[in-house]
Design a protein around this motif. Structure first.
Motif, PDB file in Angstrom:
ATOM      1  N   ILE A   1       0.844  -1.206   0.000  1.00 15.35           N
ATOM      2  CA  ILE A   1       0.000   0.000   0.000  1.00 15.35           C
ATOM      3  C   ILE A   1       0.878   1.255   0.000  1.00 15.35           C
ATOM      4  O   ILE A   1       0.731   2.149  -0.835  1.00 15.35           O
ATOM      5  CB  ILE A   1      -0.919   0.025   1.247  1.00 15.35           C
ATOM      6  CG1 ILE A   1      -1.927  -1.119   1.203  1.00 15.35           C
ATOM      7  CG2 ILE A   1      -1.633   1.376   1.371  1.00 15.35           C
ATOM      8  CD1 ILE A   1      -2.735  -1.295   2.492  1.00 15.35           C
TER       9      ILE A   1
ATOM     10  N   SER B   1      -6.719   1.102   4.006  1.00 21.99           N
ATOM     11  CA  SER B   1      -5.679   2.137   4.032  1.00 21.99           C
ATOM     12  C   SER B   1      -4.556   1.687   4.953  1.00 21.99           C
ATOM     13  O   SER B   1      -3.378   1.917   4.681  1.00 21.99           O
ATOM     14  CB  SER B   1      -6.254   3.453   4.562  1.00 21.99           C
ATOM     15  OG  SER B   1      -7.022   4.067   3.572  1.00 21.99           O
TER      16      SER B   1
ATOM     17  N   ARG C   1      -2.777   5.642   3.283  1.00 28.10           N
ATOM     18  CA  ARG C   1      -2.806   5.489   1.828  1.00 28.10           C
ATOM     19  C   ARG C   1      -2.985   6.819   1.079  1.00 28.10           C
ATOM     20  O   ARG C   1      -2.202   7.129   0.185  1.00 28.10           O
ATOM     21  CB  ARG C   1      -3.938   4.523   1.429  1.00 28.10           C
ATOM     22  CG  ARG C   1      -3.992   4.224  -0.046  1.00 28.10           C
ATOM     23  CD  ARG C   1      -5.305   3.553  -0.434  1.00 28.10           C
ATOM     24  NE  ARG C   1      -5.392   2.165  -0.041  1.00 28.10           N
ATOM     25  CZ  ARG C   1      -5.000   1.128  -0.805  1.00 28.10           C
ATOM     26  NH1 ARG C   1      -4.467   1.341  -1.982  1.00 28.10           N
ATOM     27  NH2 ARG C   1      -5.139  -0.120  -0.383  1.00 28.10           N
TER      28      ARG C   1
END
Ligand code: NAP
Length: 290
Positions: free
Chosen positions: A14, A235, A125
């Motif tokens: 990520i 995220s 993120r």
């Protein structure tokens, strides 16, 4: 732009993928390696060079950036990069690790002749994708200058915590920040569970906080993920938050502190991980209420 650098990014999950993309956008040459090579594809499509091994990725690099799961993964990957390492290369280590890991990573760096900058990041993120992370960094002056173009590409700002990465000063600040982040995310899950169980509309709860000192954009973000089926893609995944929660619990215990809240959120994250929610956003700790 600053001088064009050759940057090897090891770990394109990520955060690593978003950071690699911003380093590329800043005009640097980026080589990428990830354990699961599929995750490098979008970066390669945008011009990054895909390396088959960590050693291949770091050949000719001016700066190596590690953004892996934990200290054990960093150690494993840097050891396998060793045959390609040129002494004098700068190593920006952004994976969140424990303060107790800092001396061994510094020793690993010095054994390979790498100039280490400890550089964990704050932000998830979306800020990573926007190049707006906050970088918490420790490293000596001459190396700071060499890695500045990379830190500037991934972050809005760098906060320097010290000159010696072996002391773990950046890791300690990062753990303190994360103790707040994980506590707030966990509290969002618990407040939704309580409201639902008591027949209170969560929006009515938010209406009470609206504009006051207890209102928090982060609370609203995490509640929204829970209430509107937004837990994937994560995220900040349960698995990652759980790793950090245990780093916090261990760090506190090492100082003789009783952080009951941290022990509880670590247990809740363990419990939802056991429910198969490791890849969901950490707001999924909500489900530990049942
Ligand atoms: P992620 O998407 O799960 O990425 C983890 C990366 O580590 C992947 O590239 C994964 O490879 C790799 N990896 C894990 N174990 C490995 C091993 N044994 N050997 C080689 N590679 C290994 O996690 P992330 O959210 O990007 O987080 C990365 C780091 O940033 C973590 O330390 C996290 O605590 C920290 N961080 C995260 C956030 C956030 O909001 N997400 C914010 C700040 C800091 P595969 O793809 O092959 O599994």
């Amino acid at each position: 732009m600053d001088a064009k650098l050759k940057v090897a990014v090891l770990g394109t999950g990520i955060m690593g993928a978003a950071m690699a993309r911003n380093i590329q956008r800043a005009g640097h040459d980026v080589s990428v390696w990830n354990r699961d090579p599929a995750k490098t594809k979008p970066l390669v499509a945008q011009g990054a060079r895909r390396a088959a091994t960590p050693a291949e990725a770091v050949e000719a690099a001016d700066v190596i950036l590690t953004m892996l799961h934990d200290a054990a993964a960093v150690e494993e990957v840097i050891r396998s990069a060793a045959p390609g390492v040129r002494p004098g290369t700068a190593w920006v280590q952004s994976t969140t690790v424990g303060a107790q890991d800092a001396p061994s990573l510094a020793a690993l760096a010095s054994g390979l002749g790498l100039d280490l900058v400890e550089a964990p990041v704050s932000g998830t993120r979306a800020p990573a994708e926007a190049g707006q992370l906050l970088v918490l960094a420790a490293g000596p002056e001459p190396v700071r200058h060499r890695v500045a173009p990379v830190l500037d590409a991934v972050g809005a700002r760098t906060i320097w915590t010290g000159d010696d990465p072996a002391t773990g000063s950046a890791a300690r600040l990062k753990l303190v920040v994360n103790s707040w982040v994980i506590a707030a995310s966990n509290a969002a899950g618990e407040v939704v569970a309580l409201a639902q169980a008591l027949g209170v509309d969560p929006q009515q709860f938010l209406g009470v906080l609206d504009g006051g000192p207890l209102d928090l954009p982060y609370l609203r973000t995490k509640m929204d993920l829970i209430l509107n089926d937004g837990l994937e893609p994560a995220s900040f995944a349960v698995d990652t938050a759980r790793k950090d929660a245990h780093l916090i619990v261990d760090a506190a215990a090492g100082q003789g502190l009783k952080l009951d809240g941290a022990v509880a959120y670590a247990a809740r994250l363990d419990r939802v991980a056991g429910q198969g929610r490791t890849k969901q956003d950490m707001a999924a700790a909500y489900f530990a209420s049942y």
